[in-house]
Design a protein around this motif. Structure first.
Motif, PDB file in Angstrom:
ATOM      1  N   LEU A  10     -12.571  -2.434  -6.449  1.00  0.00           N
ATOM      2  CA  LEU A  10     -11.943  -2.383  -7.875  1.00  0.00           C
ATOM      3  C   LEU A  10     -10.985  -1.126  -8.380  1.00  0.00           C
ATOM      4  CD1 LEU A  10     -14.660  -4.367  -9.723  1.00  0.00           C
ATOM      5  CD2 LEU A  10     -12.611  -5.293  -8.658  1.00  0.00           C
ATOM      6  N   THR A  11     -10.094  -0.794  -7.585  1.00  0.00           N
ATOM      7  CA  THR A  11      -9.091   0.362  -7.859  1.00  0.00           C
ATOM      8  C   THR A  11      -8.338  -0.366  -9.166  1.00  0.00           C
ATOM      9  OG1 THR A  11      -7.247  -0.459  -6.690  1.00  0.00           O
ATOM     10  CG2 THR A  11      -9.148   0.904  -5.590  1.00  0.00           C
ATOM     11  N   TYR A  12      -7.483   0.612  -9.880  1.00  0.00           N
ATOM     12  CA  TYR A  12      -6.607   0.321 -10.917  1.00  0.00           C
ATOM     13  C   TYR A  12      -5.808  -0.951 -10.759  1.00  0.00           C
ATOM     14  CZ  TYR A  12      -2.555   1.764  -8.210  1.00  0.00           C
ATOM     15  OH  TYR A  12      -1.630   1.812  -7.367  1.00  0.00           O
ATOM     16  N   ALA A  13      -5.552  -1.023  -9.089  1.00  0.00           N
ATOM     17  CA  ALA A  13      -4.737  -2.189  -8.820  1.00  0.00           C
ATOM     18  C   ALA A  13      -5.341  -3.650  -8.891  1.00  0.00           C
ATOM     19  CB  ALA A  13      -3.930  -2.045  -7.426  1.00  0.00           C
ATOM     20  N   ALA A  14      -6.543  -3.521  -9.160  1.00  0.00           N
ATOM     21  CA  ALA A  14      -7.379  -4.771  -8.879  1.00  0.00           C
ATOM     22  C   ALA A  14      -7.652  -5.500 -10.072  1.00  0.00           C
ATOM     23  CB  ALA A  14      -9.039  -4.680  -8.349  1.00  0.00           C
ATOM     24  N   ASN A  15      -7.934  -6.778 -10.263  1.00  0.00           N
ATOM     25  CA  ASN A  15      -8.224  -7.366 -11.283  1.00  0.00           C
ATOM     26  C   ASN A  15      -9.178  -8.702 -11.003  1.00  0.00           C
ATOM     27  OD1 ASN A  15      -8.466  -8.912 -13.782  1.00  0.00           O
ATOM     28  ND2 ASN A  15      -6.350  -8.897 -14.335  1.00  0.00           N
ATOM     29  N   GLN A  16     -10.291  -8.518 -11.070  1.00  0.00           N
ATOM     30  CA  GLN A  16     -11.456  -9.615 -10.930  1.00  0.00           C
ATOM     31  C   GLN A  16     -10.885 -11.002 -11.402  1.00  0.00           C
ATOM     32  OE1 GLN A  16     -15.134  -7.540 -11.353  1.00  0.00           O
ATOM     33  NE2 GLN A  16     -15.876  -9.122 -10.036  1.00  0.00           N
ATOM     34  N   GLU A  17     -10.389 -10.790 -12.717  1.00  0.00           N
ATOM     35  CA  GLU A  17     -10.209 -12.495 -13.223  1.00  0.00           C
ATOM     36  C   GLU A  17      -8.860 -13.030 -12.685  1.00  0.00           C
ATOM     37  OE1 GLU A  17      -9.269 -11.646 -17.312  1.00  0.00           O
ATOM     38  OE2 GLU A  17     -11.099 -10.452 -17.560  1.00  0.00           O
ATOM     39  N   ASN A  18      -8.244 -12.493 -11.719  1.00  0.00           N
ATOM     40  CA  ASN A  18      -7.328 -13.084 -11.018  1.00  0.00           C
ATOM     41  C   ASN A  18      -7.939 -14.079  -9.733  1.00  0.00           C
ATOM     42  OD1 ASN A  18      -5.128 -12.046 -12.423  1.00  0.00           O
ATOM     43  ND2 ASN A  18      -4.726 -10.330 -11.151  1.00  0.00           N
ATOM     44  N   VAL A  19      -9.267 -13.812  -9.501  1.00  0.00           N
ATOM     45  CA  VAL A  19      -9.805 -14.685  -8.427  1.00  0.00           C
ATOM     46  C   VAL A  19     -10.659 -16.069  -9.192  1.00  0.00           C
ATOM     47  CG1 VAL A  19     -11.622 -14.737  -6.706  1.00  0.00           C
ATOM     48  CG2 VAL A  19     -10.227 -12.654  -7.080  1.00  0.00           C
ATOM     49  N   LYS A  20     -10.036 -16.901  -9.064  1.00  0.00           N
ATOM     50  CA  LYS A  20     -10.437 -18.315  -9.653  1.00  0.00           C
ATOM     51  C   LYS A  20     -11.309 -19.075  -8.502  1.00  0.00           C
ATOM     52  CE  LYS A  20      -7.403 -17.544 -13.017  1.00  0.00           C
ATOM     53  NZ  LYS A  20      -7.769 -16.696 -14.133  1.00  0.00           N
ATOM     54  N   SER A  21     -12.582 -18.746  -8.582  1.00  0.00           N
ATOM     55  CA  SER A  21     -13.391 -19.228  -7.329  1.00  0.00           C
ATOM     56  C   SER A  21     -13.926 -20.799  -8.046  1.00  0.00           C
ATOM     57  CB  SER A  21     -14.786 -18.521  -7.139  1.00  0.00           C
ATOM     58  OG  SER A  21     -15.414 -18.196  -8.205  1.00  0.00           O
ATOM     59  N   LYS A  22     -13.748 -21.204  -9.323  1.00  0.00           N
ATOM     60  CA  LYS A  22     -13.929 -22.317  -9.824  1.00  0.00           C
ATOM     61  C   LYS A  22     -15.223 -22.957  -9.308  1.00  0.00           C
ATOM     62  CE  LYS A  22      -8.896 -23.215  -9.591  1.00  0.00           C
ATOM     63  NZ  LYS A  22      -8.147 -23.966  -9.123  1.00  0.00           N
ATOM     64  N   ASN A  23     -15.063 -24.151  -8.437  1.00  0.00           N
ATOM     65  CA  ASN A  23     -16.127 -24.974  -7.995  1.00  0.00           C
ATOM     66  C   ASN A  23     -16.691 -24.350  -6.715  1.00  0.00           C
ATOM     67  OD1 ASN A  23     -16.199 -26.492 -10.339  1.00  0.00           O
ATOM     68  ND2 ASN A  23     -14.638 -27.889  -9.570  1.00  0.00           N
ATOM     69  N   PHE A  24     -16.201 -23.669  -6.262  1.00  0.00           N
ATOM     70  CA  PHE A  24     -16.570 -23.229  -4.734  1.00  0.00           C
ATOM     71  C   PHE A  24     -17.663 -22.415  -4.949  1.00  0.00           C
ATOM     72  CE2 PHE A  24     -16.566 -20.715  -1.033  1.00  0.00           C
ATOM     73  CZ  PHE A  24     -16.179 -21.527   0.005  1.00  0.00           C
ATOM     74  N   LYS A  25     -18.748 -22.816  -4.514  1.00  0.00           N
ATOM     75  CA  LYS A  25     -20.281 -22.139  -4.498  1.00  0.00           C
ATOM     76  C   LYS A  25     -20.536 -20.992  -3.896  1.00  0.00           C
ATOM     77  CE  LYS A  25     -22.452 -26.178  -6.381  1.00  0.00           C
ATOM     78  NZ  LYS A  25     -21.804 -27.362  -6.055  1.00  0.00           N
ATOM     79  N   ASN A  26     -20.156 -21.211  -2.531  1.00  0.00           N
ATOM     80  CA  ASN A  26     -20.616 -19.961  -1.602  1.00  0.00           C
ATOM     81  C   ASN A  26     -19.357 -18.902  -1.503  1.00  0.00           C
ATOM     82  OD1 ASN A  26     -22.696 -21.507  -0.977  1.00  0.00           O
ATOM     83  ND2 ASN A  26     -21.719 -22.632   0.581  1.00  0.00           N
TER      84      ASN A  26
END
Ligand code: NAD
Length: 327
Positions: free
Chosen positions: A34-50
């Motif tokens: 999670l450097t300055y270039a990262a954004n966890q909110e851009n990852v949309k895991s939705k219903n993917f459980k694993n």
């Protein structure tokens, strides 16, 4: 199949993950510091459980080892990097650490995991850049056998990482593939890069900086097209392991042309009270600025049937609209 991705909260990594969640992977792990270039909110895991996210710095070999040995991946796609040329010119230390030491940690831990566990299905995909080849004049194209000639600390660190991976392939028969791709564009990219800069400055009516005379040439590929190339590599291991592929779209534009194109699309599609083209401002050139990048993608097209699926203007509009909504 279990897939481990590094740098999955960055630009290309997050686009890749969002497409991967729709595919048939059994589980997905994402290592990102999670450097300055990262954004966890851009990852949309939705219903993917694993799906598992680990905040891990790949420069720490112990952390990398624990993650790989506990997850036991079949595929590793290594996106994590310091990726901005300008930052590498002002301070190269993180580029040496992440791009070279980080890659070394991943391939060495992966090699030992692969050899000692006798994992039959294992594939390491190293995400690299066409910038390792230096630059071109008006003629010619980069191909897989173009000699390496990097110009910036960024491209030199990526070249070093490519050499490490290819030497692991040759010395240890390490099952890897190297991809050297041209400039990507699309949603989720940090605002520091050219296309996000053009779009965000346009909507906020600020000067749009263009280096030098704007005549440097880049080849632009929509990020989803590039991710599809990576999925082709994953799906066809027998044709891609121990290989290197250059990936591009064939769409070459000078920097000033891409700026004018985006400004014109914004002028035509949004009701702004000003002309974006008037915001273009030429600024002092980047040190050591590469003149032209262009790719001969015939190997990946012929070997893996890779093709570009998106219309360039549609992809630009999708990108413009994504940044507009984020403002
Ligand atoms: P990015 O800068 O948007 O994302 C990089 C990600 O790596 C971030 O999420 C960051 O937090 C993570 N990261 C950085 N250092 C780390 C570390 N030490 N440990 C763990 N995670 C770390 O980069 P991008 O544009 O998505 O590029 C991804 C890869 O593709 C890079 O290897 C880059 O060289 C290559 N590439 C990019 C382009 C492009 O146009 N963006 C073109 C060709 C190749």
């Amino acid at each position: 199949m279990k897939i481990l991705v590094t740098g999955g909260c960055g630009f290309i990594g997050s686009n890749f993950l969002n497409l991967a969640f729709e595919k048939n992977f059994d589980s997905i792990m994402n290592l990102d510091s999670l450097t300055y270039a990262a954004n966890q909110e851009n990852v949309k895991s939705k219903n993917f459980k694993n799906y598992e996210f680990l905040n891990i710095d790949i420069t720490n070999k112990d952390f990398v080892e624990k993650a790989i040995l506990s997850f036991e991946p079949n595929i590793i796609v290594h996106f994590a990097a310091e990726s901005h040329v300008d930052n590498s010119i002002s301070d190269s230390q993180n580029f040496i650490n992440t791009n070279i030491i980080g890659t070394y940690n991943l391939i060495e831990v992966s090699r030992k995991y692969y050899e000692s566990n006798n994992v039959r299905d294992f594939h390491f995909i190293h995400i690299s850049t066409d910038e390792v080849f230096g630059d071109l004049t008006e003629k010619g194209y980069f191909k897989e056998d173009t000699p390496y000639d990097p110009s910036s600390p960024y491209s030199a660190s990526k070249a070093a990482s490519d050499h490490l991976v290819s030497s692991w392939m040759r010395t240890y028969k390490f099952p890897a593939t190297i991809l050297n791709c041209s400039n990507n564009f699309g949603p989720n990219q940090h605002n520091e890069k050219l296309i996000p800069t053009i779009i965000t400055k346009s909507f906020s009516r600020e000067d749009i900086p263009v280096y030098g005379n704007g005549l440097n040439v880049r080849e632009w590929i929509f990020v989803e097209d590039y991710c599809n190339a990576i999925f082709e590599v994953i799906n066809q291991p027998s044709k891609s392991i121990f290989e290197t592929f250059c990936v591009g779209s064939g769409i070459e534009l000078t920097n000033i042309k891409i700026v004018e194109k985006i400004c014109t699309l914004i002028n035509e599609n949004y009701n702004l009270e000003f002309n974006c083209l008037d915001l273009i401002t030429f600024v002092k050139d980047r040190k050591g600025h590469d003149f032209r990048y262009a790719i001969d993608s015939s190997k990946i097209k012929n070997t893996l049937n890779f093709s570009i699926n998106t219309n360039f203007d549609d992809a630009l509009m999708k990108t413009i609209e994504w940044y507009r909504q984020k403002l």
